[in-house]
Motif scaffolding. Structure first.
Motif, PDB file in Angstrom:
ATOM      1  N   MET A   1      -4.093   5.132  -9.906  1.00  0.00           N
ATOM      2  CA  MET A   1      -4.975   5.659  -8.865  1.00  0.00           C
ATOM      3  C   MET A   1      -5.464   7.061  -9.175  1.00  0.00           C
ATOM      4  O   MET A   1      -6.549   7.459  -8.772  1.00  0.00           O
ATOM      5  CB  MET A   1      -4.274   5.620  -7.509  1.00  0.00           C
TER       6      MET A   1
ATOM      7  N   ILE B   1      -9.316   1.018  -5.617  1.00  0.00           N
ATOM      8  CA  ILE B   1      -8.232   0.749  -6.562  1.00  0.00           C
ATOM      9  C   ILE B   1      -8.783   0.144  -7.851  1.00  0.00           C
ATOM     10  O   ILE B   1      -8.358   0.504  -8.959  1.00  0.00           O
ATOM     11  CB  ILE B   1      -7.183  -0.179  -5.927  1.00  0.00           C
TER      12      ILE B   1
ATOM     13  N   SER C   1      -0.613   3.854  -2.593  1.00  0.00           N
ATOM     14  CA  SER C   1      -1.924   4.270  -2.083  1.00  0.00           C
ATOM     15  C   SER C   1      -1.760   5.251  -0.930  1.00  0.00           C
ATOM     16  O   SER C   1      -2.471   6.260  -0.838  1.00  0.00           O
ATOM     17  CB  SER C   1      -2.717   3.043  -1.624  1.00  0.00           C
ATOM     18  N   SER C   2      -0.797   4.983  -0.066  1.00  0.00           N
ATOM     19  CA  SER C   2      -0.535   5.885   1.053  1.00  0.00           C
ATOM     20  C   SER C   2      -0.062   7.244   0.541  1.00  0.00           C
ATOM     21  O   SER C   2      -0.518   8.291   1.006  1.00  0.00           O
ATOM     22  CB  SER C   2       0.523   5.285   1.988  1.00  0.00           C
TER      23      SER C   2
ATOM     24  N   ASN D   1      -3.140   9.142  -1.060  1.00  0.00           N
ATOM     25  CA  ASN D   1      -4.174   9.580  -0.109  1.00  0.00           C
ATOM     26  C   ASN D   1      -3.667  10.644   0.859  1.00  0.00           C
ATOM     27  O   ASN D   1      -4.402  11.565   1.227  1.00  0.00           O
ATOM     28  CB  ASN D   1      -4.736   8.370   0.637  1.00  0.00           C
TER      29      ASN D   1
ATOM     30  N   VAL E   1     -10.615   0.117   0.287  1.00  0.00           N
ATOM     31  CA  VAL E   1      -9.379   0.469  -0.419  1.00  0.00           C
ATOM     32  C   VAL E   1      -9.270  -0.334  -1.707  1.00  0.00           C
ATOM     33  O   VAL E   1      -8.979   0.216  -2.785  1.00  0.00           O
ATOM     34  CB  VAL E   1      -8.150   0.214   0.482  1.00  0.00           C
TER      35      VAL E   1
ATOM     36  N   PRO F   1      -8.722   7.154  -5.643  1.00  0.00           N
ATOM     37  CA  PRO F   1      -8.213   7.090  -4.266  1.00  0.00           C
ATOM     38  C   PRO F   1      -9.364   6.862  -3.286  1.00  0.00           C
ATOM     39  O   PRO F   1     -10.449   7.431  -3.446  1.00  0.00           O
ATOM     40  CB  PRO F   1      -7.587   8.476  -4.054  1.00  0.00           C
TER      41      PRO F   1
ATOM     42  N   GLY G   1       0.792  -1.226   0.000  1.00  0.00           N
ATOM     43  CA  GLY G   1       0.000   0.000   0.000  1.00  0.00           C
ATOM     44  C   GLY G   1       0.824   1.276   0.000  1.00  0.00           C
ATOM     45  O   GLY G   1       0.349   2.319   0.418  1.00  0.00           O
TER      46      GLY G   1
ATOM     47  N   ASN H   1       1.706   2.883 -10.671  1.00  0.00           N
ATOM     48  CA  ASN H   1       0.669   2.797  -9.650  1.00  0.00           C
ATOM     49  C   ASN H   1      -0.018   4.128  -9.399  1.00  0.00           C
ATOM     50  O   ASN H   1      -1.241   4.190  -9.241  1.00  0.00           O
ATOM     51  CB  ASN H   1       1.270   2.285  -8.334  1.00  0.00           C
TER      52      ASN H   1
END
Length: 293
Positions: A69, A240, A38-39, A42, A236, A245, A35, A65
């Motif tokens: 997103m 994705i 993603s972290s 966000n 989450v 997000p 993640g 990635n």
């Protein structure tokens, strides 16, 4: 005058660092699939919601990635700036919440081959990028490859993403160990903070961090700090899949609330390092290091 000294002089002339230097946070992980990107995305969204100017620099060459997103594909990347006459503003794409996004692309792998004029061009544009952002979030690749370590070793602020999986912890420890053994890494001038991701409870996330902290202290004499715990949240994965997000698609989800709190801690952190260098200074160190090899 050697080439490394020439490079330092270029940076000194081209970049007015200091108060104009952005705050650079390097997001990394010991392994993929925890993640990390993603972290990064966000946290960027919530920092932007707080009124901060935020740009994500994607240094994960070959893995898109952040693009996925964001639901956007940059038209240009760093290579276009170096070789095709584009300037920094032209290679910035914009994602959700008008967050800037710069793709490193293959330009990162080609830094060793730059001539003096190309180095001047690159540093001058990165100095401008520093002035365009309060925060630049670098999303590195995962693991301990040279491409990842180049950015992590020279960072003032490292955000290490882990999960409760045993392999995540062992790989995160391996990353910290490699940093500790490198002469380029200054542990007393760097803050390593941890996001404990996909935890089934806050206590599990805390335990995960404490295990890593314990071995880092015992065997490496290094301190790491918990920034926050992000709970395991099916939203989450749903976000994705929809290339959005989670903080925008499911703002009331458990994961989104956790990212919001973590972002507040980042925004309220007033610690400044005496040698704050921004992204232009970071690239200066990368280039200098490559010249010395």
């Amino acid at each position: 005058m050697d080439q490394a000294q020439q490079l330092r002089n270029i940076v000194k002339l081209s970049s007015q660092r200091g108060k104009n230097a952005s705050k650079v946070i390097t997001v990394t992980s010991g392994k993929g699939g925890v993640g990390k990107s993603s972290s990064a995305v966000n946290l960027a969204i919530y920092l932007k919601k707080m009124g901060k100017r935020v740009i994500i620099f994607d240094a994960d060459f070959g893995v898109a990635n952040v693009e996925i997103m964001f639901g956007t594909v940059p038209k240009y990347n760093l290579r276009d700036l170096i070789y095709k006459g584009k300037n920094i503003k032209e290679i910035i794409a914009f994602g959700p919440e008008d967050i800037g996004f710069v793709s490193g692309g293959s330009g990162i792998t080609e830094l060793s081959n730059l001539n003096r004029n190309q180095i001047e061009l690159l540093i001058r544009n990165l100095s401008e990028l520093d002035e365009l952002a309060d925060y630049i979030i670098i999303d590195t690749g995962a693991g301990i490859s040279d491409a990842v370590l180049e950015f992590v070793m020279i960072s003032k602020e490292i955000l290490l993403v882990i999960t409760p999986e045993p392999t995540s912890l062992t790989d995160a420890y391996s990353l910290i160990k490699v940093l500790n053994r490198s002469h380029n890494f200054q542990s007393n001038d760097c803050m390593i903070r941890v996001i404990s991701n996909r935890a089934n409870s806050y206590q599990e996330g805390m335990n995960c961090y404490q295990k890593l902290d314990t071995v880092a202290k015992r065997f490496l004499n290094m301190n790491i700090h918990l920034l926050g715990v992000v709970p395991n949240d099916d939203n989450v994965s749903k976000a994705i899949i929809r290339q959005k997000p989670v903080s925008l698609l499911y703002p009331n989800s458990k994961a989104s609330k956790a990212y919001e709190e973590i972002s507040k801690r980042l925004a309220n952190d007033i610690k400044e390092y005496p040698n704050k260098k921004g992204i232009a200074g970071m690239f200066n160190e990368i280039l200098t290091s490559r010249i010395r090899r």
